[in-house]
Design an enzyme around this catalytic site. Structure first.
Site, PDB file in Angstrom:
ATOM      1  N   LYS A 181      28.543  37.002  41.005  1.00  0.00           N
ATOM      2  CA  LYS A 181      29.315  37.961  40.210  1.00  0.00           C
ATOM      3  C   LYS A 181      30.298  37.176  39.351  1.00  0.00           C
ATOM      4  CE  LYS A 181      33.224  40.062  40.432  1.00  0.00           C
ATOM      5  NZ  LYS A 181      33.556  40.239  38.982  1.00  0.00           N
ATOM      6  N   GLY A 212      30.044  43.039  37.031  1.00  0.00           N
ATOM      7  CA  GLY A 212      30.788  44.177  37.551  1.00  0.00           C
ATOM      8  C   GLY A 212      32.230  43.795  37.801  1.00  0.00           C
ATOM      9  N   GLY A 214      35.825  43.914  40.324  1.00  0.00           N
ATOM     10  CA  GLY A 214      36.072  43.565  41.711  1.00  0.00           C
ATOM     11  C   GLY A 214      35.830  44.704  42.681  1.00  0.00           C
ATOM     12  N   VAL A 217      31.720  45.680  42.590  1.00  0.00           N
ATOM     13  CA  VAL A 217      30.745  44.645  42.927  1.00  0.00           C
ATOM     14  C   VAL A 217      31.356  43.548  43.799  1.00  0.00           C
ATOM     15  CG1 VAL A 217      29.184  42.873  42.013  1.00  0.00           C
ATOM     16  CG2 VAL A 217      29.380  45.078  40.851  1.00  0.00           C
ATOM     17  N   GLY A 218      32.560  43.092  43.463  1.00  0.00           N
ATOM     18  CA  GLY A 218      33.170  42.002  44.222  1.00  0.00           C
ATOM     19  C   GLY A 218      33.430  42.350  45.674  1.00  0.00           C
ATOM     20  N   GLU A 256      39.105  28.911  46.311  1.00  0.00           N
ATOM     21  CA  GLU A 256      39.845  27.993  45.448  1.00  0.00           C
ATOM     22  C   GLU A 256      40.756  28.882  44.616  1.00  0.00           C
ATOM     23  OE1 GLU A 256      41.141  26.596  42.329  1.00  0.00           O
ATOM     24  OE2 GLU A 256      39.092  26.243  41.616  1.00  0.00           O
ATOM     25  N   CYS A 290      43.773  26.108  37.277  1.00  0.00           N
ATOM     26  CA  CYS A 290      44.556  26.258  38.498  1.00  0.00           C
ATOM     27  C   CYS A 290      45.186  24.944  38.943  1.00  0.00           C
ATOM     28  CB  CYS A 290      43.688  26.843  39.607  1.00  0.00           C
ATOM     29  SG  CYS A 290      42.075  26.057  39.716  1.00  0.00           S
ATOM     30  N   GLU A 390      52.694  30.584  39.241  1.00  0.00           N
ATOM     31  CA  GLU A 390      51.638  30.084  38.361  1.00  0.00           C
ATOM     32  C   GLU A 390      51.655  30.892  37.064  1.00  0.00           C
ATOM     33  OE1 GLU A 390      47.101  28.612  38.974  1.00  0.00           O
ATOM     34  OE2 GLU A 390      47.534  30.648  39.643  1.00  0.00           O
TER      35      GLU A 390
END
Length: 488
Positions: A181, A212, A214, A217-218, A256, A290, A390
């Protein structure tokens, strides 16, 4: 170089399809979603978002295909990876164009960095597979490593092809089947990569792709009982949700996640040659990495000097349209990220940090597009939000320190621990500092990127590792066959 429209780069039928069981199939629902070109703020394409029914079909196909693919001789898997590498090279221009359209990378950067680094992950997976020992003897016990099964892969928008190949490459290499995905914000290069895998001869069901969001589909992918592991790259907030969804089925979860990486310039560093590359590293891919070293820690007495060097480096960045051959940086990838970065720049000002260059708003000459001014803050204290959160944009914080011990303390004063940099004329001194930093990767004196170096985080930067042998082994289970070498 000229940006081509999507219809010249992809079979437009793919935009509203999923790739399941070796075929492009219609989605079960009519849920269109605009992929926005961040340079124009206009749709580059409209894709269809799949749902749970599509995801279930993809997982079923992967589950059915897994036993045969896992038993495929290594030579056959190597041949598929070789063909994938060949096709990535042949279609580099197409892939670069798609990444410019979907997330704003300049064509030059996409061709010089995004595509080659993505190919490197396939190459490394191939190299490691060719020499990997799946069975080792420990006395009379055989220790075997076997593919874990169906791997659910969820990838982000900032490095859309690179993150896909970092997961798909080792998963396929060891014999796992895959359901991918990609981010719905930058799905176009992933669709092109699915075409590459199909043309490379991947067996039906071994690789599947469902676009898709989250929720639709996630989450079903992470929680699916027939998915044996999930590998996720994205924000820490989303990573927590993925882990929670996966927990009831007790599957392996590789994550990650976010980072707030320090770059420690030790007192003996060559500042004239260390500051500029540090700024470039922190603002690479517009700071949308990141692992970007966005906290530059410098001796207090050298702060004024570093300010001048950092400002000059940031002001040398050339911002332009994707087809501008002189441009090094394009827009941020999407509106939410643009607004987030603008908010954080203003927050830094409100907190009392001193803006050395850049600041809020678009660069001169841009009245639309998610273009952002490369920004350097000084007099940043470790407790400021811009030093702790971040930002994911071209924003660098200069933080003064009193001693090397103080620098290490500041470097570790974060919930993250993904990467760090150390600059020093004394390699032993740099090594000593590197060993005291709580992060999954430390880079000394801006080394050449090493795709064999494992990458992953301490603390809230995640769990597990990608890249290299360690990344390959994330997709393997360990089995001990006791008495394997004992005569009957």
């Amino acid at each position: 170089m000229t940006i081509q429209p999507v219809e010249q780069l992809l079979d437009t039928r793919r935009l509203s399809q999923a790739y399941i069981n070796g075929e492009w199939v219609a989605l079960s629902q009519d849920k269109p979603f605009d992929v926005i070109n961040p340079a124009t703020e206009e749709p580059a394409a409209t894709i269809g978002l799949g749902g749970k029914q599509d995801l279930n079909a993809a997982v079923a196909a992967a589950k059915k295909a897994f036993p045969l693919w896992a038993a495929t001789p290594v030579e056959e898997r190597l041949a598929v990876l070789d063909k994938v590498l060949e096709l990535i090279d042949e279609r580099a221009d197409k892939l670069a164009n798609l990444m410019s359209l979907e997330m704003g990378a300049t064509l030059g950067y996409a061709l010089s960095t995004q595509v080659p680094l993505a190919a490197a992950h396939i190459r490394v997976a191939r190299e490691n597979l060719a020499r990997y020992e799946f069975t080792k003897m420990r006395g009379t016990t055989a220790i075997t490593r076997e593919p874990i099964g169906v791997a659910g892969l969820i990838t982000p928008w900032n490095w859309p092809l690179y993150q896909v190949t970092a997961k798909v490459g080792p998963a396929l290499a060891v014999g796992c089947s895959v359901v991918l995905k990609p981010s719905e914000l930058s799905p176009l290069s992933a669709l092109a990569f699915a075409e590459i895998l199909h043309d490379a001869g991947i067996p039906a069901g071994v690789f599947n792709l469902v676009n898709g969001n989250g929720m639709d589909v996630g989450e079903p992918l992470a929680s699916h009982p027939d998915v044996d592991m999930v590998s996720f790259t994205g924000s820490t907030r989303a990573g927590i949700l993925v882990a929670q969804a996966a927990a009831p089925t007790v599957k392996r979860v590789g994550q990650e996640l976010g980072g707030k990486s320090p770059n420690i310039l030790l007192p003996d560093a060559d500042f004239a040659n260390a500051v500029g590359p540090g700024v470039q590293a922190g603002m690479r891919n517009n700071g949308q990495s990141c692992s970007a070293p966005t906290r530059m820690l410098v001796p207090k007495e050298r702060l004024a000097e570093v300010e001048q060097l950092a400002a000059a480096a940031a002001e040398s960045i050339v911002i332009g349209l994707a087809d501008n051959e002189l441009a090094t940086h394009g827009p941020l990838a999407n509106r939410p990220q643009f607004e987030r970065v603008q908010t954080m720049i203003q927050r830094g000002i409100d907190e009392g940090a001193r803006c050395v260059t850049g600041g809020p708003g678009r660069p001169d000459g841009f009245d639309r597009g998610f273009y952002t001014r490369p920004t350097v803050f000084s007099d940043v204290t470790p407790d400021m939000a811009i030093a702790q959160e971040e930002i994911f944009g071209p924003v660098l914080c200069l933080i003064p320190y009193d001693s090397v011990e103080h620098a290490i303390e500041i470097a570790n004063d974060t919930v993250y621990g993904l990467a760090a940099h150390v600059q020093s004329a004394n390699l032993n001194a740099a090594r000593a500092v590197a060993r005291q930093i709580r992060s999954g990767q430390v880079l000394i004196n801006y080394p050449t990127w090493d795709p064999q170096a494992p990458f992953g985080g301490y603390k809230q930067s995640g769990s597990g590792r990608e890249y290299g042998i360690e990344g390959l082994e994330e997709y393997l289970e360990t089995k001990a066959i006791v008495g394997y070498d004992v005569e009957a």
